[in-house]
Scaffold this motif. Structure first.
Motif, PDB file in Angstrom:
ATOM      1  N   UNK A 135       0.825  -1.200   0.000  1.00 21.52           N
ATOM      2  CA  UNK A 135       0.000   0.000   0.000  1.00 21.52           C
ATOM      3  C   UNK A 135       0.862   1.253   0.000  1.00 21.52           C
ATOM      4  N   UNK A 136       1.881   1.280   0.827  1.00 28.51           N
ATOM      5  CA  UNK A 136       2.724   2.471   0.930  1.00 28.51           C
ATOM      6  C   UNK A 136       3.609   2.650  -0.293  1.00 28.51           C
ATOM      7  N   UNK A 137       4.015   1.543  -0.883  1.00 29.08           N
ATOM      8  CA  UNK A 137       4.815   1.621  -2.110  1.00 29.08           C
ATOM      9  C   UNK A 137       3.963   2.168  -3.266  1.00 29.08           C
ATOM     10  N   UNK A 138       2.704   1.738  -3.326  1.00 26.79           N
ATOM     11  CA  UNK A 138       1.816   2.124  -4.419  1.00 26.79           C
ATOM     12  C   UNK A 138       1.213   3.502  -4.204  1.00 26.79           C
ATOM     13  N   UNK A 139       0.918   3.831  -2.961  1.00 19.89           N
ATOM     14  CA  UNK A 139       0.267   5.098  -2.623  1.00 19.89           C
ATOM     15  C   UNK A 139       1.059   5.804  -1.516  1.00 19.89           C
ATOM     16  N   UNK A 140       2.161   6.432  -1.841  1.00 21.51           N
ATOM     17  CA  UNK A 140       2.943   7.127  -0.808  1.00 21.51           C
ATOM     18  C   UNK A 140       2.068   8.142  -0.061  1.00 21.51           C
ATOM     19  N   UNK A 141       2.165   8.123   1.244  1.00 19.33           N
ATOM     20  CA  UNK A 141       1.398   9.042   2.065  1.00 19.33           C
ATOM     21  C   UNK A 141       0.062   8.498   2.523  1.00 19.33           C
ATOM     22  N   UNK A 142      -0.326   7.297   2.062  1.00 22.94           N
ATOM     23  CA  UNK A 142      -1.590   6.717   2.498  1.00 22.94           C
ATOM     24  C   UNK A 142      -1.533   6.373   3.984  1.00 22.94           C
ATOM     25  N   UNK A 143      -2.638   6.563   4.677  1.00 21.17           N
ATOM     26  CA  UNK A 143      -2.742   6.106   6.060  1.00 21.17           C
ATOM     27  C   UNK A 143      -3.136   4.640   6.070  1.00 21.17           C
ATOM     28  N   UNK A 144      -2.530   3.865   6.948  1.00 13.15           N
ATOM     29  CA  UNK A 144      -2.823   2.434   7.030  1.00 13.15           C
ATOM     30  C   UNK A 144      -3.259   2.081   8.447  1.00 13.15           C
ATOM     31  N   UNK A 145      -4.442   1.511   8.551  1.00 14.46           N
ATOM     32  CA  UNK A 145      -4.970   1.044   9.836  1.00 14.46           C
ATOM     33  C   UNK A 145      -5.143  -0.464   9.754  1.00 14.46           C
ATOM     34  N   UNK A 146      -4.520  -1.191  10.665  1.00 13.47           N
ATOM     35  CA  UNK A 146      -4.589  -2.644  10.683  1.00 13.47           C
ATOM     36  C   UNK A 146      -5.435  -3.105  11.859  1.00 13.47           C
ATOM     37  N   UNK A 147      -6.478  -3.857  11.559  1.00 12.35           N
ATOM     38  CA  UNK A 147      -7.351  -4.452  12.573  1.00 12.35           C
ATOM     39  C   UNK A 147      -7.063  -5.945  12.591  1.00 12.35           C
ATOM     40  N   UNK A 148      -6.325  -6.401  13.592  1.00  9.78           N
ATOM     41  CA  UNK A 148      -5.784  -7.755  13.560  1.00  9.78           C
ATOM     42  C   UNK A 148      -6.439  -8.684  14.580  1.00  9.78           C
ATOM     43  N   UNK A 149      -6.291  -9.999  14.364  1.00  8.73           N
ATOM     44  CA  UNK A 149      -6.644 -10.958  15.416  1.00  8.73           C
ATOM     45  C   UNK A 149      -5.571 -10.950  16.507  1.00  8.73           C
ATOM     46  N   UNK A 150      -5.658 -11.875  17.453  1.00  5.03           N
ATOM     47  CA  UNK A 150      -4.710 -11.855  18.576  1.00  5.03           C
ATOM     48  C   UNK A 150      -3.451 -12.667  18.326  1.00  5.03           C
ATOM     49  N   UNK A 151      -3.339 -13.337  17.154  1.00  7.56           N
ATOM     50  CA  UNK A 151      -2.179 -14.157  16.803  1.00  7.56           C
ATOM     51  C   UNK A 151      -1.876 -15.219  17.863  1.00  7.56           C
ATOM     52  N   UNK A 152      -2.931 -15.663  18.545  1.00 12.33           N
ATOM     53  CA  UNK A 152      -2.748 -16.687  19.563  1.00 12.33           C
ATOM     54  C   UNK A 152      -1.890 -16.239  20.728  1.00 12.33           C
ATOM     55  N   UNK A 153      -1.710 -14.925  20.864  1.00 12.08           N
ATOM     56  CA  UNK A 153      -0.868 -14.394  21.938  1.00 12.08           C
ATOM     57  C   UNK A 153       0.614 -14.453  21.633  1.00 12.08           C
ATOM     58  N   UNK A 154       1.006 -14.771  20.394  1.00 12.25           N
ATOM     59  CA  UNK A 154       2.419 -14.884  20.032  1.00 12.25           C
ATOM     60  C   UNK A 154       3.026 -13.495  19.862  1.00 12.25           C
TER      61      UNK A 154
END
Length: 309
Positions: A135-154
């Motif tokens: 995303x950042x490579x294609x759209x410099x300056x874009x804001x990125x928000x990541x909504x993630x799972x818990x990754x099993x606590x890892x």
């Protein structure tokens, strides 16, 4: 019912939605354009897969929350419309397709979430990082928000995502801890708080979380979740109404009045969380770009609908 115990009233079976929960139908050609563009790139959105009530508004505004890592989840939360089962392997071309769709939609703040992938060694963390980088490579300056799972606590998997330096890291606790066996049986409340604390320990990381009302929790229990999230370092908290996405899902115990959401927003601000976004149709990613900008500028968000890129 005491102030400290979940509601014991029967679900609101057959009851019409109150006026404050009714949403309009698609407006104009933009809804169809967004839906067609997402489909043309072979992408999923949480708007469609989770049957978000705000899809009409968001698609009509040319926004969508990208759902990566497939359409099948390895968990089975009772509130969620996403299918559970054995997912396909991650698609290495997905980061490129997400970035191209973001270009064509004119997205300035991309929200990316995923199904939970307990089948993968890193829980899909590397894929989140790859999407962020593309995303950042294609759209410099874009804001990125990541909504993630818990990754099993890892912690190592979580660090892969945090090292990608999203503008906002989001992980939802979804409900009060006493209702996890009913609502989120394969998750753990304390594990989710640990994820948020680790993210908040990163200098400059803006951390966000959210949960829903209407499962039978008390207002005091909701306040305690806000306290926990504030102590974990959350700068933004979303609180919305649970609406069952299909007849297969449990009905809400009650429809929470907008005034109660306003009380929770005020309580959260008293706890030091300026970014309190509370309202019946609030969802984690509804109007996320506008809300992120408001927080950055020092303007306060409040009660409202539901978030998107």
């Amino acid at each position: 019912m005491t102030a400290d115990s979940p509601a014991t009233a029967p679900p609101v079976r057959g009851k019409r939605l109150p006026l404050w929960l009714r949403v309009g139908l698609p407006r104009g050609v933009e809804f169809a354009r967004t839906a067609s563009l997402v489909a043309a790139h072979g992408l999923c959105t949480v708007c469609k897969n989770a049957r978000c009530p705000n899809i009409f508004e968001c698609y009509s505004r040319g926004t969508a929350t990208f759902l990566i890592l497939g359409e099948r989840c390895t968990r089975g939360c009772t509130f969620c419309n996403i299918s559970s089962g054995s997912p396909a392997p991650p698609d290495p071309d997905e980061p490129r397709r997400v970035a191209r769709a973001a270009v064509e939609l004119g997205v300035r703040h991309a929200v990316v979430t995923s199904v939970t992938r307990d089948d993968l060694p890193d829980g899909g963390a590397g894929h989140f990082a790859a999407v962020t980088a593309r995303l950042r490579e294609t759209l410099p300056g874009i804001g990125v928000e990541l909504l993630t799972p818990d990754f099993g606590g890892c912690a190592a998997s979580l660090d892969v995502v945090l090292d990608a330096a999203p503008d906002i890291f989001n992980h939802n606790v979804e409900t009060v801890p006493g209702l996890y066996p009913l609502v989120r049986p394969q998750a753990d409340y304390e594990r989710s708080l640990a994820v948020l604390r680790r993210a908040a320990s990163r200098p400059g990381m803006r951390v966000k979380s959210g949960f829903m009302l209407g499962f039978g929790e008390s207002l005091d229990q909701a306040r305690r979740v806000i306290e926990d999230l504030a102590r974990a370092g959350c700068a933004m908290i979303t609180v919305g109404q649970y609406l069952r996405p299909s007849r297969r899902h449990p009905e809400p115990v009650r429809y929470v009045h907008p005034g109660e959401f306003a009380q929770l927003a005020a309580f959260g601000r008293e706890m030091g969380v300026a970014g309190m976004f509370c309202g019946p149709l609030v969802r984690s990613s509804y109007h996320a770009g506008e809300r992120a900008a408001a927080r950055q500028d020092g303007r306060l968000g409040d009660e409202g609908g539901c978030d998107g890129p």
